[in-house]
Design a protein around this motif. Structure first.
Motif, PDB file in Angstrom:
ATOM      1  N   GLY A   1      -4.983   1.390   4.708  1.00 10.74           N
ATOM      2  CA  GLY A   1      -3.794   0.057   4.998  1.00 10.74           C
ATOM      3  C   GLY A   1      -4.264  -0.511   6.190  1.00 10.74           C
ATOM      4  O   GLY A   1      -4.217  -1.516   6.247  1.00 10.74           O
TER       5      GLY A   1
ATOM      6  N   ARG B   1      -3.133  -3.895  -1.365  1.00 12.67           N
ATOM      7  CA  ARG B   1      -3.979  -2.730  -0.716  1.00 12.67           C
ATOM      8  C   ARG B   1      -3.133  -1.417  -1.513  1.00 12.67           C
ATOM      9  O   ARG B   1      -2.981  -0.169  -1.214  1.00 12.67           O
ATOM     10  CB  ARG B   1      -2.313  -2.575  -0.128  1.00 12.67           C
ATOM     11  CG  ARG B   1      -2.490  -3.652   1.529  1.00 12.67           C
ATOM     12  CD  ARG B   1      -3.237  -3.529   2.159  1.00 12.67           C
ATOM     13  NE  ARG B   1      -3.422  -5.017   2.487  1.00 12.67           N
ATOM     14  CZ  ARG B   1      -3.929  -6.138   3.502  1.00 12.67           C
ATOM     15  NH1 ARG B   1      -4.826  -6.410   1.512  1.00 12.67           N
ATOM     16  NH2 ARG B   1      -4.044  -7.199   4.005  1.00 12.67           N
TER      17      ARG B   1
ATOM     18  N   GLY C   1       0.843  -1.099   0.362  1.00 12.98           N
ATOM     19  CA  GLY C   1      -0.142   0.109  -0.062  1.00 12.98           C
ATOM     20  C   GLY C   1       0.802   1.153  -0.481  1.00 12.98           C
ATOM     21  O   GLY C   1       2.156   0.779   0.191  1.00 12.98           O
TER      22      GLY C   1
END
Length: 542
Positions: A349, A373, A132
């Motif tokens: 996240g 993510r 992420g």
């Protein structure tokens, strides 16, 4: 050989919600890109000998910066760099590679839905080991380093041909050029019932997907036309171009108007969709009906169990604060948590990593799930196709039945683009100063119930993010939200979000702008939009 190059700081390298975005000529300044890349590496630790994933959306200057990243990664001690062939790697595909191959992190070169070209936009974003976007503590450290950097390290490795799949050695580091599509397409096949989707297309179902000459073209043709058997030509504008064909790769009703017009026409396909520059956003249009991103999030969450990956149900739903409350009622009915976060995928996240949420979404056309993510445009399209295959109803029928069950959130976003930054900031500051005096007052016949500047308290790590958007809530549940976008590169973009909840199915067929007219007028009166910006109308209405 590794060189240490003396440099001086630039004062404008503060990452926004999705990394550092500037015009190409800014990034082309001597040492500008190198400074920021070195600042990323200096803000991190423990990556010696580890894997770094690198790719981008194919926009202008993508290849040149990939070369810089590879050479600097070698000089800074990474053990391996994995690069998408041709420099191509959609943002969700990059997230998947980071997670699948347990990379230390990744650098994604993209300015998302912003235009590309020699004088247009470019961006550099760091993604952490969970796949992420870097959390604020990392982006803050990168910015702090960029203000004091005095040197960067770069290896003399020569030019690497990133068009040839395979592995080469460079500066004592391994560089692997990989097929950018295969791993991602395999992931999608593991999440969805591709056999059921093949039968859908065999039944005569027609679809139009517009890749907008951006990164998802190769992904869409592989998945929809090759693996699922959609008719040749289902994917339009599928060749990624450095300038996106001279168009704006934003999947909204302005920049994808040709798709909208086709879907509203007499011979419209059953389903239409588009994705943006780096593949993380989506546009969903049925025959004769546009589905707002907020409604799409709610519908995907309500019907997710039709896909094999989600048959066990959802852990929770998360949405950005400006996104409509449509998903809230789905979460309530499902008996799962609903989390309201600031705008920016990085805020999802922690919830995903903690197993607290399964599906997340933003009103800015981004939806995704725990499979990566990042938001994921093609994932959303495939889940929509799965719903259509399972329910054997049209998009219009599915949406109408959803509204009848949950009520309809009339919702619109008004964007005032490239506004003078000082004027936009003055508008927001003036709003903040009068927040305390607004509750109890009436504007355009509407009574204000509460007014605040949204602050987020992360339920996982306890961090607090303040000034994430000004909310004006009216009696009856309507609201207006004001915030400045962090995704542009010129001036400021003022976003105004307008929402009214309507539980009465007899009133679900109104024109959206008409249904929101009094709230739109109230927004201008409260904030003085015309007075501050000089604009009579928004640049874009979605």
């Amino acid at each position: 050989m590794t060189r240490t190059v003396s440099t001086t700081p630039f004062d404008d390298q503060k990452p926004g919600t999705s990394g550092l975005r500037k015009k190409v000529p800014v990034f082309q300044q001597p040492n500008y890109a190198e400074n920021f890349i070195q600042s990323i590496f200096d803000a991190l630790s423990g990556f010696g000998g580890r894997l770094l994933v690198v790719g981008g959306d194919g926009r202008y200057y993508n290849r040149e910066v990939i070369g810089k990243v590879i050479a600097m990664a070698a000089a800074n001690g990474f053990g391996k760099v994995m690069v998408g062939q041709g420099g191509i790697l959609s943002t969700p595909a990059a997230s998947h590679l980071i997670r699948k191959y347990k990379a230390f992190g990744g650098i994604i070169l993209s300015a998302s839905h912003n235009p590309g070209g020699p004088r247009q936009d470019f961006g550099i974003k760091y993604n952490a080991g969970n796949g992420g976007p870097a959390p604020e503590k990392i982006t803050d450290a990168i910015y702090a380093r960029s203000k004091e950097i005095r040197e960067y390290r770069i290896a003399e490795i020569g030019e690497i041909d990133i068009d040839i799949i395979g592995t080469v050695e460079a500066g004592g580091m391994e560089v692997e050029i990989v097929d950018p599509v295969r791993d991602y397409a395999d992931l999608m096949e593991s999440l969805f019932d591709f056999e059921a989707l093949r039968k859908l297309f065999e039944s005569g179902f027609r679809m139009r997907f517009d890749a907008m000459h951006a990164v998802t073209g190769p992904y869409a043709t592989e998945i929809f036309e090759r693996r699922l058997g959609a008719a040749p030509g289902t994917c339009r504008n599928f060749r990624p171009l450095p300038d996106f064909g001279g168009h704006h790769p934003d999947p909204n009703l302005v920049h994808a108007k040709h798709l909208y017009d086709e879907m509203m026409g007499p011979d419209a396909p059953d389903f239409g969709a588009a994705s943006d520059g780096d593949g993380d956003r989506n546009l969903i249009i049925g025959k004769g009906i546009f589905v707002t991103p907020s409604d799409s999030l709610a519908l995907l969450a309500a019907n997710a169990t039709v896909a094999p990956a989600y048959t066990g149900g959802l852990a929770g739903i998360a949405r950005s604060m400006p996104t409509s409350g449509a998903a809230d009622r789905v979460a309530q009915k499902l008996g799962v948590g609903l989390y309201e976060t600031p705008t920016g995928w990085k805020f999802f996240g922690n919830l995903l990593d903690a197993g607290m949420a399964t599906i997340c979404g933003e009103e800015s056309a981004g939806t995704g799930s725990s499979h990566v993510r990042e938001k994921d445009g093609l994932w959303a399209v495939l889940l929509w196709l799965s719903i259509l295959a399972a329910r054997r109803e049209s998009v219009s029928e599915i949406v109408t039945k959803h509204w009848a069950t949950y009520g309809r959130n009339y919702y619109s976003r008004h964007d005032y683009e490239e506004v003078d930054a000082a004027a936009a900031n003055a508008l927001m500051e003036e709003l903040r100063e009068k927040l305390a005096s607004l509750p109890g007052t009436q504007v355009c016949g509407l009574k204000i119930e509460t007014a605040d500047d949204f602050a987020y308290h992360d339920p996982v790590d306890g961090s607090v993010s303040v000034q994430q958007g000004i909310r004006i809530l009216f009696e009856g549940g309507s609201r207006v939200v004001f915030r400045l976008s962090g995704t542009g590169t010129s001036g400021a973009t003022l976003r105004v979000y307008i929402e009214r909840y309507e539980p009465d199915a007899a009133r679900h067929g109104l024109d959206t702008q008409a249904a929101l007219a009094d709230l739109i007028a109230a927004a201008d009166e409260i904030a003085g939009i015309r007075r501050h910006t000089g604009r009579e109308r928004p640049s874009v209405i979605t």
